[in-house]
Scaffold this motif. Structure first.
Motif, PDB file in Angstrom:
ATOM      1  N   ILE A 113      52.437  36.996   9.002  1.00  0.00           N
ATOM      2  CA  ILE A 113      51.094  37.531   8.718  1.00  0.00           C
ATOM      3  C   ILE A 113      50.294  37.545  10.011  1.00  0.00           C
ATOM      4  O   ILE A 113      50.264  36.556  10.754  1.00  0.00           O
ATOM      5  N   THR A 146      45.204  32.624   3.720  1.00  0.00           N
ATOM      6  CA  THR A 146      46.081  33.352   2.802  1.00  0.00           C
ATOM      7  C   THR A 146      47.502  32.799   2.900  1.00  0.00           C
ATOM      8  O   THR A 146      48.166  32.549   1.877  1.00  0.00           O
ATOM      9  N   ALA A 155      51.637  42.536   7.842  1.00  0.00           N
ATOM     10  CA  ALA A 155      52.580  41.606   7.230  1.00  0.00           C
ATOM     11  C   ALA A 155      53.982  42.191   7.394  1.00  0.00           C
ATOM     12  O   ALA A 155      54.151  43.416   7.447  1.00  0.00           O
ATOM     13  N   THR A 193      45.536  44.536  10.224  1.00  0.00           N
ATOM     14  CA  THR A 193      45.968  43.656   9.138  1.00  0.00           C
ATOM     15  C   THR A 193      47.453  43.932   8.957  1.00  0.00           C
ATOM     16  O   THR A 193      47.828  45.067   8.661  1.00  0.00           O
ATOM     17  N   HIS A 244      39.917  42.518   6.707  1.00  0.00           N
ATOM     18  CA  HIS A 244      41.135  41.730   6.481  1.00  0.00           C
ATOM     19  C   HIS A 244      41.152  41.163   5.057  1.00  0.00           C
ATOM     20  O   HIS A 244      42.176  41.202   4.372  1.00  0.00           O
ATOM     21  N   THR A 297      46.448  38.702  11.635  1.00  0.00           N
ATOM     22  CA  THR A 297      45.065  39.164  11.377  1.00  0.00           C
ATOM     23  C   THR A 297      44.129  38.770  12.521  1.00  0.00           C
ATOM     24  O   THR A 297      42.952  38.569  12.297  1.00  0.00           O
ATOM     25  N   ILE A 321      48.648  44.197   1.590  1.00  0.00           N
ATOM     26  CA  ILE A 321      49.577  44.383   2.716  1.00  0.00           C
ATOM     27  C   ILE A 321      50.766  43.416   2.581  1.00  0.00           C
ATOM     28  O   ILE A 321      51.922  43.786   2.811  1.00  0.00           O
ATOM     29  N   VAL A 322      50.476  42.180   2.180  1.00  0.00           N
ATOM     30  CA  VAL A 322      51.550  41.188   1.993  1.00  0.00           C
ATOM     31  C   VAL A 322      52.475  41.647   0.865  1.00  0.00           C
ATOM     32  O   VAL A 322      53.708  41.599   0.984  1.00  0.00           O
ATOM     33  N   ALA A 359      52.202  32.470  10.240  1.00  0.00           N
ATOM     34  CA  ALA A 359      50.931  33.191  10.346  1.00  0.00           C
ATOM     35  C   ALA A 359      50.302  32.966  11.715  1.00  0.00           C
ATOM     36  O   ALA A 359      50.383  31.866  12.273  1.00  0.00           O
ATOM     37  N   GLY A 362      43.747  35.196   7.584  1.00  0.00           N
ATOM     38  CA  GLY A 362      45.213  35.225   7.614  1.00  0.00           C
ATOM     39  C   GLY A 362      45.821  33.858   7.349  1.00  0.00           C
ATOM     40  O   GLY A 362      46.759  33.717   6.552  1.00  0.00           O
ATOM     41  N   LEU A 422      44.395  42.289   2.985  1.00  0.00           N
ATOM     42  CA  LEU A 422      45.580  41.449   3.240  1.00  0.00           C
ATOM     43  C   LEU A 422      46.505  41.255   2.038  1.00  0.00           C
ATOM     44  O   LEU A 422      47.728  41.365   2.175  1.00  0.00           O
ATOM     45  N   ASP A 423      45.937  40.980   0.850  1.00  0.00           N
ATOM     46  CA  ASP A 423      46.804  40.757  -0.318  1.00  0.00           C
ATOM     47  C   ASP A 423      47.749  41.937  -0.541  1.00  0.00           C
ATOM     48  O   ASP A 423      48.956  41.766  -0.750  1.00  0.00           O
TER      49      ASP A 423
END
Ligand code: KG4
Ligand code: ZN
Length: 361
Positions: A6, A98, A15, A13, A55, A8, A62-63, A82, A95, A59-60
């Motif tokens: 990850i 998360t 992953a 952003t 971000h 950020t 993207i992951v 990360a 980041g 982010l969620d």
């Protein structure tokens, strides 16, 4: 080994899932990067608060996309890696928090990665390079030459004493009325310019101190532009071409010193290599200069694909794998606090004026 990375630390952003199966070459199973350039363009640079919020929003998803793309479930992941610094602290918090949450929920170890280590080890992911080698990192926040001697074993041989090179490109573009991000637009304008029209300084060229400096060059550009304002398109092109030539020349001089030092310090190293990383490594004039220099000095010139030179999470996942494999993953990083400043080489003292807080790495 399968690691979820990850990233950020600035305005991407990202992953990624990277896999390493003992005998085979490493494989990037997914590599998702969402750039925030459009969110920041109106401001002519990265706005930390906007970056952090973007971000959080992205982010969620993207992951999730990185896991889906890789066809690896969270259960099958061995560790989460990360970026924990250096960079803009708001983004780092998003980041790392998360990553901590995922690690806790899935009961997986968490590895805190130095973003610069990600850049430093990328050439082993893409080109299988052996230690030691030289890294020239030229991005929006950093301009460094690093001797990469092993996982966690980095020696900074040169850094900028004022502006980063990408920053110098961005500021030059701004002065000339070119859009953000400046680097690609300066290169584009330079293509139709006369590089010999302005004799800009070559900062630090020939200096015994191995470092970089770009603020004097920036001032020279401003003075030249002011002296002939208003600027025609041809004036802008000529300034860009002359600026780029000065930068390439100065960079070549600094790199040549580092290659010579490498030969001296590692006389037994066969097939020595210079690796470039960072957004500025996309510049063809700079690449050409470095390539010629390397071929003259008997060094391999390694430029990983641009997508892996600029900020991404595959390099973070890979750094995680390297650390796991070397037994250097450290304690589970659940208590790790993000570091806006985090030098790769803790021995070389920071130079006055270098490394702005939260600078883009
Ligand atoms: O590595 P990067 O994407 O982000 C970080 O700084 O971490 O680098 C961005 C920098 C910006 O300053 C941008 O203007 C510069 O790289 N850049 C270039 C070129 N493409 C991007 N500079 C010169 N020539 C280019 N073609
Ligand atoms: Zn970076």
């Amino acid at each position: 080994m399968r690691v979820l990375g990850i990233e950020t630390s600035c305005d991407e952003t990202a992953a990624s899932v990277v896999a390493l199966d003992s005998a085979a070459a490493p494989e990037i199973l997914s590599n998702i990067v969402l750039s925030q350039i459009e969110e920041h363009a109106a401001f002519g640079g990265v706005v930390p608060e906007i970056a952090a919020r973007a971000h959080v929003e992205a982010l969620d998803g993207i992951v999730e996309a990185a896991l889906t793309d890789s066809a690896v479930s969270l259960d099958e992941i061995d560790a989460i890696a990360a970026t924990a610094g250096p960079g803009l602290v708001g983004g780092l918090i998003v980041g790392l928090m998360t990553a901590k949450a995922i690690a806790a929920a899935a009961n997986k170890p968490l590895i805190a990665i130095n973003h610069l280590e990600g850049h430093a080890l990328t050439a082993r992911l893409t080109d299988g390079l052996d230690f030691p080698y030289l890294l020239l990192l030229v991005s929006g926040g950093h301009t460094q030459i690093v001797a990469v001697r092993g996982v966690g074993d980095y020696q900074r041989w040169a850094t900028t004493i004022d502006d980063a090179l990408g920053e110098a490109f961005d500021k030059t573009a701004k002065m000339l009325g070119l859009p953000y991000p400046g680097g690609p637009n300066v290169e584009k304008a330079a293509a139709t310019g006369d590089a010999s029209r302005f004799a800009f300084p070559r900062p630090m060229k020939g200096s015994a101190q191995p470092d970089f400096s770009f603020s004097g060059l920036k001032t020279a550009v401003r003075q030249a532009a002011t002296a002939i304002a208003p600027l025609s398109d041809q004036d802008v092109a000529d300034i860009c071409a002359s600026f780029q030539a000065a930068v390439a020349d100065a960079l070549g001089d600094r790199a040549a010193r580092a290659l010579a030092r490498f030969r001296k310090e590692f006389p037994d190293k066969t097939g020595p290599a210079l690796v470039v990383a960072g957004g500025v490594a996309a510049n063809r004039t700079i690449k050409g200069t470095l390539e010629a220099l390397c071929s003259e000095a008997g060094f391999a010139f390694v430029a990983p694909p641009q997508k892996l030179c600029t900020d991404n999470a595959a390099m973070i996942a890979w750094a995680g794998i390297e650390r796991l494999r070397a037994g250097l993953a450290g304690e589970n990083a659940v208590d790790f606090v993000p570091r806006s400043r985090w030098p790769l080489d803790s021995i070389s003292t920071p130079l006055v004026g270098s490394g702005r807080r939260g600078a883009k790495a």
